[in-house]
Design a protein around this motif. Structure first.
Motif, PDB file in Angstrom:
ATOM      1  N   LYS A  14       3.607 -12.036  26.284  1.00  0.00           N
ATOM      2  CA  LYS A  14       4.437 -11.168  25.441  1.00  0.00           C
ATOM      3  C   LYS A  14       5.288 -11.958  24.464  1.00  0.00           C
ATOM      4  O   LYS A  14       5.511 -11.524  23.315  1.00  0.00           O
ATOM      5  N   LYS A  15       5.769 -13.132  24.852  1.00  0.00           N
ATOM      6  CA  LYS A  15       6.615 -13.921  23.958  1.00  0.00           C
ATOM      7  C   LYS A  15       5.835 -14.386  22.726  1.00  0.00           C
ATOM      8  O   LYS A  15       6.396 -14.478  21.625  1.00  0.00           O
ATOM      9  N   ILE A  16       4.552 -14.658  22.916  1.00  0.00           N
ATOM     10  CA  ILE A  16       3.718 -15.051  21.775  1.00  0.00           C
ATOM     11  C   ILE A  16       3.594 -13.892  20.791  1.00  0.00           C
ATOM     12  O   ILE A  16       3.736 -14.069  19.576  1.00  0.00           O
ATOM     13  N   TYR A  17       3.331 -12.686  21.332  1.00  0.00           N
ATOM     14  CA  TYR A  17       3.186 -11.506  20.471  1.00  0.00           C
ATOM     15  C   TYR A  17       4.492 -11.183  19.751  1.00  0.00           C
ATOM     16  O   TYR A  17       4.491 -10.894  18.546  1.00  0.00           O
ATOM     17  N   PHE A  18       5.602 -11.252  20.479  1.00  0.00           N
ATOM     18  CA  PHE A  18       6.894 -10.993  19.849  1.00  0.00           C
ATOM     19  C   PHE A  18       7.182 -12.029  18.762  1.00  0.00           C
ATOM     20  O   PHE A  18       7.706 -11.695  17.691  1.00  0.00           O
ATOM     21  N   GLY A  19       6.832 -13.289  19.041  1.00  0.00           N
ATOM     22  CA  GLY A  19       7.063 -14.344  18.065  1.00  0.00           C
ATOM     23  C   GLY A  19       6.258 -14.139  16.791  1.00  0.00           C
ATOM     24  O   GLY A  19       6.767 -14.351  15.686  1.00  0.00           O
ATOM     25  N   ILE A  20       4.999 -13.707  16.941  1.00  0.00           N
ATOM     26  CA  ILE A  20       4.159 -13.441  15.765  1.00  0.00           C
ATOM     27  C   ILE A  20       4.783 -12.343  14.908  1.00  0.00           C
ATOM     28  O   ILE A  20       4.869 -12.467  13.680  1.00  0.00           O
ATOM     29  N   SER A  21       5.222 -11.265  15.552  1.00  0.00           N
ATOM     30  CA  SER A  21       5.826 -10.156  14.808  1.00  0.00           C
ATOM     31  C   SER A  21       7.112 -10.578  14.113  1.00  0.00           C
ATOM     32  O   SER A  21       7.350 -10.223  12.947  1.00  0.00           O
ATOM     33  N   ILE A  22       7.939 -11.328  14.813  1.00  0.00           N
ATOM     34  CA  ILE A  22       9.211 -11.758  14.227  1.00  0.00           C
ATOM     35  C   ILE A  22       8.973 -12.646  13.010  1.00  0.00           C
ATOM     36  O   ILE A  22       9.613 -12.483  11.966  1.00  0.00           O
ATOM     37  N   VAL A  23       8.024 -13.585  13.124  1.00  0.00           N
ATOM     38  CA  VAL A  23       7.725 -14.478  12.004  1.00  0.00           C
ATOM     39  C   VAL A  23       7.217 -13.682  10.801  1.00  0.00           C
ATOM     40  O   VAL A  23       7.653 -13.888   9.658  1.00  0.00           O
ATOM     41  N   LEU A  24       6.279 -12.746  11.045  1.00  0.00           N
ATOM     42  CA  LEU A  24       5.732 -11.941   9.948  1.00  0.00           C
ATOM     43  C   LEU A  24       6.817 -11.112   9.276  1.00  0.00           C
ATOM     44  O   LEU A  24       6.879 -11.036   8.038  1.00  0.00           O
ATOM     45  N   LEU A  25       7.687 -10.502  10.083  1.00  0.00           N
ATOM     46  CA  LEU A  25       8.738  -9.661   9.520  1.00  0.00           C
ATOM     47  C   LEU A  25       9.763 -10.486   8.750  1.00  0.00           C
ATOM     48  O   LEU A  25      10.199 -10.088   7.661  1.00  0.00           O
ATOM     49  N   VAL A  26      10.146 -11.624   9.292  1.00  0.00           N
ATOM     50  CA  VAL A  26      11.144 -12.465   8.610  1.00  0.00           C
ATOM     51  C   VAL A  26      10.599 -12.971   7.281  1.00  0.00           C
ATOM     52  O   VAL A  26      11.270 -12.900   6.243  1.00  0.00           O
ATOM     53  N   VAL A  27       9.350 -13.462   7.299  1.00  0.00           N
ATOM     54  CA  VAL A  27       8.740 -13.944   6.058  1.00  0.00           C
ATOM     55  C   VAL A  27       8.597 -12.809   5.049  1.00  0.00           C
ATOM     56  O   VAL A  27       8.903 -12.963   3.856  1.00  0.00           O
ATOM     57  N   MET A 177       8.456   1.446  13.384  1.00  0.00           N
ATOM     58  CA  MET A 177       9.298   0.766  12.403  1.00  0.00           C
ATOM     59  C   MET A 177       8.715  -0.594  12.027  1.00  0.00           C
ATOM     60  O   MET A 177       8.755  -1.013  10.862  1.00  0.00           O
ATOM     61  N   HIS A 178       8.151  -1.276  13.006  1.00  0.00           N
ATOM     62  CA  HIS A 178       7.486  -2.564  12.767  1.00  0.00           C
ATOM     63  C   HIS A 178       6.350  -2.395  11.759  1.00  0.00           C
ATOM     64  O   HIS A 178       6.229  -3.151  10.790  1.00  0.00           O
ATOM     65  N   ASP A 179       5.525  -1.361  11.943  1.00  0.00           N
ATOM     66  CA  ASP A 179       4.383  -1.131  11.054  1.00  0.00           C
ATOM     67  C   ASP A 179       4.838  -0.715   9.657  1.00  0.00           C
ATOM     68  O   ASP A 179       4.256  -1.134   8.651  1.00  0.00           O
ATOM     69  N   VAL A 180       5.876   0.108   9.591  1.00  0.00           N
ATOM     70  CA  VAL A 180       6.400   0.559   8.300  1.00  0.00           C
ATOM     71  C   VAL A 180       6.969  -0.620   7.505  1.00  0.00           C
ATOM     72  O   VAL A 180       6.756  -0.741   6.288  1.00  0.00           O
ATOM     73  N   LEU A 206       2.321   6.245  10.274  1.00  0.00           N
ATOM     74  CA  LEU A 206       3.048   6.827  11.400  1.00  0.00           C
ATOM     75  C   LEU A 206       2.091   7.562  12.335  1.00  0.00           C
ATOM     76  O   LEU A 206       2.110   7.363  13.555  1.00  0.00           O
ATOM     77  N   GLY A 207       1.265   8.427  11.759  1.00  0.00           N
ATOM     78  CA  GLY A 207       0.331   9.187  12.588  1.00  0.00           C
ATOM     79  C   GLY A 207      -0.714   8.308  13.233  1.00  0.00           C
ATOM     80  O   GLY A 207      -1.044   8.478  14.422  1.00  0.00           O
ATOM     81  N   TYR A 208      -1.236   7.344  12.494  1.00  0.00           N
ATOM     82  CA  TYR A 208      -2.315   6.494  13.008  1.00  0.00           C
ATOM     83  C   TYR A 208      -1.814   5.597  14.139  1.00  0.00           C
ATOM     84  O   TYR A 208      -2.420   5.517  15.211  1.00  0.00           O
ATOM     85  N   SER A 209      -0.711   4.900  13.901  1.00  0.00           N
ATOM     86  CA  SER A 209      -0.185   3.963  14.886  1.00  0.00           C
ATOM     87  C   SER A 209       0.304   4.689  16.134  1.00  0.00           C
ATOM     88  O   SER A 209       0.110   4.219  17.258  1.00  0.00           O
ATOM     89  N   ALA A 286      -3.863  -2.888  10.523  1.00  0.00           N
ATOM     90  CA  ALA A 286      -3.850  -4.120  11.317  1.00  0.00           C
ATOM     91  C   ALA A 286      -2.553  -4.236  12.126  1.00  0.00           C
ATOM     92  O   ALA A 286      -2.572  -4.585  13.314  1.00  0.00           O
ATOM     93  N   ALA A 287      -1.418  -3.935  11.473  1.00  0.00           N
ATOM     94  CA  ALA A 287      -0.135  -3.996  12.170  1.00  0.00           C
ATOM     95  C   ALA A 287      -0.057  -2.950  13.266  1.00  0.00           C
ATOM     96  O   ALA A 287       0.477  -3.212  14.357  1.00  0.00           O
ATOM     97  N   GLY A 288      -0.608  -1.743  13.011  1.00  0.00           N
ATOM     98  CA  GLY A 288      -0.598  -0.690  14.020  1.00  0.00           C
ATOM     99  C   GLY A 288      -1.432  -1.046  15.227  1.00  0.00           C
ATOM    100  O   GLY A 288      -1.059  -0.752  16.370  1.00  0.00           O
TER     101      GLY A 288
END
Length: 318
Positions: A14-27, A177-180, A206-209, A286-288
């Motif tokens: 889970k930490k790897i997945y959270f890290g990927i999301s955080i990096v993508l969102l921050v960038v 919210m992550h996908d949006v 929203l509907g798809y994810s 892809a994000a969803g």
């Protein structure tokens, strides 16, 4: 439960997945702040004028220079192809509160005909939106999004109340919210206008994810009922995610490839509105897929394990 039955250990990673999301969102957010979103006149206010072109092709820079010189106002020009007629369409956008007067429209038409004497320009439409009206429309869209998120949370909380409905609802909304945010960053970084197409993309994501996340929660509920309360949530989560992995990936892949075809066709025919929809939707799909399989379920599992640990600690003290 034997862990060898798992093909992928989602909770343990889970930490790897959270890290990927955080990096993508921050960038993405930093890039969006640096570049800045470009609001369409529907939100920022301004005027828009649309012409059809016959007899050849026009270039955007030449049209923009002719229109700006005739009106004395900054103009952004976009040229697209009309699929029905095969001809070109020229769209000129003017920011600000000043509407296009009939005299200005006539001056623009005359300037275009002078700059391109071999082409025929025909005025198709002209529209104006006040900045205050655009701001109110944008605010209403945000309010609708918030209301939608609240109703989704309530729906998921009631549907999955037997496995911790509130936690399922909150984590699902976080994943949305992550996908949006991912889709918004794609809009800004790619220089796409924030307009009604953006709203359509957000609602579709929203509907798809949400559908993919609900499928995972439904499998968690079913496995919880079959295996009983003695089995830990981490084991149930790993089993459920491995069971839904094939469906989630294949569904997302089919949708993604369909959007690729749509994007290619839109690029060939220079259909900007379709490009503005297909490109961020590809990122949203892809994000969803990632959030529904790796983010929301792991957040849900963390919540449930924390809740169980608190109950166990309270029982020991008693």
């Amino acid at each position: 439960m034997n862990e060898k039955t798992y093909r992928f250990h989602f909770y343990q990673n889970k930490k790897i997945y959270f890290g990927i999301s955080i990096v993508l969102l921050v960038v993405g957010i930093l890039a969006s702040v640096i570049i800045g979103p470009h609001l369409d006149i529907q939100f920022a206010g301004g005027s828009m004028i649309l012409y059809s072109v016959e007899g050849g092709q026009a270039d955007a820079s030449g049209v923009e220079a002719a229109v700006s010189e005739s009106t004395g106002r900054n103009c952004e020009v976009a040229i697209s192809q009309d699929i029905t007629t095969g001809g070109e369409q020229v769209t000129g956008s003017f920011s600000g509160n000043q509407a296009m007067t009939p005299e200005e429209q006539a001056a623009v038409t005359s300037a275009l005909q002078s700059a391109y004497p071999d082409l025929g320009f025909e005025l198709l439409s002209s529209s104006s939106v006040e900045a205050s009206m655009g701001a109110r429309f944008f605010q209403k869209c945000l309010v609708c999004f918030v209301i939608t998120a609240v109703f989704l949370l309530l729906y998921i909380a009631l549907r999955f109340r037997k496995i911790g409905g509130l936690s399922a609802g909150v984590t699902a909304v976080i994943a949305l919210m992550h996908d949006v945010l991912i889709a918004f960053c794609v809009f800004v970084v790619c220089g796409l206008d924030i307009d009604d197409v953006f709203i359509a993309v957000i609602l579709t994501i929203l509907g798809y994810s949400l559908n993919a996340t609900i499928v995972v929660y439904d499998r968690v509920r079913e496995n919880r009922r079959k295996l009983g309360p003695k089995v830990g949530y981490d084991e149930i989560l790993n089993l459920s995610l491995n069971q839904t992995l094939g469906r989630t990936v294949l569904t997302s892949l089919c949708t993604f490839l369909s959007l690729v075809v749509v994007l290619i066709v839109a690029l060939i025919f220079n259909i900007e509105t379709v490009v503005s929809f297909a490109l961020p939707m590809m990122a949203g799909v892809a994000a969803g897929c990632f959030s529904s399989q790796c983010i929301a379920p792991n957040l849900f599992c963390l919540w449930q394990i924390h809740k169980r640990n608190k109950l166990d600690a309270a029982r020991r003290k008693a």
